[in-house]
Design a protein around this motif. Structure first.
Motif, PDB file in Angstrom:
ATOM      1  N   PRO A   1      -4.458   2.012   4.567  1.00 34.99           N
ATOM      2  CA  PRO A   1      -3.171   2.605   4.935  1.00 34.99           C
ATOM      3  C   PRO A   1      -3.183   4.130   4.914  1.00 34.99           C
ATOM      4  O   PRO A   1      -2.275   4.759   5.463  1.00 34.99           O
TER       5      PRO A   1
ATOM      6  N   GLU B   1       5.107   2.065   9.301  1.00 38.01           N
ATOM      7  CA  GLU B   1       5.553   3.351   8.766  1.00 38.01           C
ATOM      8  C   GLU B   1       4.849   3.707   7.461  1.00 38.01           C
ATOM      9  O   GLU B   1       4.902   4.869   7.024  1.00 38.01           O
ATOM     10  N   GLN B   2       4.194   2.755   6.831  1.00 36.29           N
ATOM     11  CA  GLN B   2       3.471   3.033   5.590  1.00 36.29           C
ATOM     12  C   GLN B   2       2.104   3.667   5.839  1.00 36.29           C
ATOM     13  O   GLN B   2       1.448   4.135   4.905  1.00 36.29           O
TER      14      GLN B   2
ATOM     15  N   ARG C   1      -2.232   2.300  -1.839  1.00 33.95           N
ATOM     16  CA  ARG C   1      -1.785   3.569  -1.274  1.00 33.95           C
ATOM     17  C   ARG C   1      -2.183   4.769  -2.137  1.00 33.95           C
ATOM     18  O   ARG C   1      -1.893   5.896  -1.786  1.00 33.95           O
TER      19      ARG C   1
ATOM     20  N   ALA D   1       2.083  11.430   1.122  1.00 29.30           N
ATOM     21  CA  ALA D   1       2.011  10.061   0.597  1.00 29.30           C
ATOM     22  C   ALA D   1       1.716   9.983  -0.891  1.00 29.30           C
ATOM     23  O   ALA D   1       1.471   8.894  -1.409  1.00 29.30           O
TER      24      ALA D   1
ATOM     25  N   HIS E   1      -0.079  -1.219   9.338  1.00 26.30           N
ATOM     26  CA  HIS E   1       0.730  -0.766   8.207  1.00 26.30           C
ATOM     27  C   HIS E   1       2.067  -0.156   8.614  1.00 26.30           C
ATOM     28  O   HIS E   1       2.888   0.140   7.738  1.00 26.30           O
TER      29      HIS E   1
END
Length: 263
Positions: free
Chosen positions: A202, A225-226, A110, A151, A223
């Motif tokens: 993601p 909600e990620q 991520r 993020a 993925h």
């Protein structure tokens, strides 16, 4: 001729790519799930993708087998929430796309962002340039800010594009100011490899192409909600006042850029 057959056929216009194929296949899949015989005409450009997603063949018909009395469907099926639902989209992905090597997850880092830049005929053909072009560096500057806000920091950027040379020349400095590592998809990569690189990430920043949109749909499915998908609100000047109607409202949508979409 009045067409009263039990089967509906969607002709495949010339010049379409994978993203547009997927919208047509989604329509056929949704109709078949409702018990209707709905098919899309197979064209040779589909074949490399059918090798990756073989169950799609059940949604197709050969041109030679289209009957004069078959009903015709003119829909492009691209309006999210209007021409297809989230549930239909996810069912299609589950039935036909998941399980392929193109949607097999690797390491989901991520801290990495995949940037998908669509160039090609959008910029090389004057008519299409007038319809689809916009200031990509200005957009990426805003989109990277949005990605970080949503993020967290970006340590690595991977660029996937149909014009990697242009990206190296025009975007490299901007991207290296944002991340310690910037990588470019190999010039020899296939469209299938490009799709996997984007769709399994993601964190995606996409541009105004159906290829980006479908990579975003698949990433959101994989993925949940990620997933973070950042895209421009703009799609094409000649349709719906320029606004993209293919976008999942759960995505991060860049509404404007410095100078506007027409700069």
């Amino acid at each position: 001729m009045v067409r009263r057959g039990s089967r509906t056929v969607r002709e495949t216009p010339p010049g379409l790519g994978f993203g547009n194929f997927l919208y047509l296949w989604l329509r056929a899949d949704s109709e078949q799930a409702r018990g209707h015989d709905h098919r899309v005409v197979r064209v040779p450009g589909m074949d490399p993708w059918l090798d990756m997603f073989p169950s799609i063949r059940g949604l197709l018909v050969e041109r030679r087998d289209v009957r004069p009395w078959d009903r015709r469907d003119p829909s492009w099926n691209q309006r999210f929430g209007v021409e297809f639902t989230r549930e239909e989209l996810q069912a299609f992905i589950r039935r036909h796309l998941i399980g392929s090597q193109l949607t097999r997850l690797g390491d989901a880092d991520r801290r990495s962002v995949v940037v998908n830049v669509r160039r090609g005929d959008y910029y090389s053909v004057p008519r299409l340039r007038g319809q689809y072009s916009f200031d990509i560096p200005a957009f990426l500057d805003v989109a990277l800010d949005a990605s970080v806000r949503g993020a967290g920091p970006v340590e690595r950027i991977r660029v996937v594009s149909d014009d990697v040379g242009w990206c190296r020349e025009r975007l490299d400095g901007l991207l290296r100011r944002r991340a310690g590592t910037v990588e470019y998809q190999a010039l020899s990569s296939t469209p299938q490899e490009d799709f996997r690189a984007v769709a399994t990430s993601p964190r995606i920043i996409g541009t105004n192409s159906t290829f980006s949109y479908w990579a975003g749909y698949v990433s959101s499915f994989l993925h949940g909600e990620q997933a973070q998908v950042v895209v421009p609100a703009f799609h094409a000047r000649h349709v719906d006042g320029g606004r993209a109607y293919q976008l999942d409202p759960a995505w991060t949508i860049v509404e404007d850029i410095p100078g506007g979409w027409d700069a």
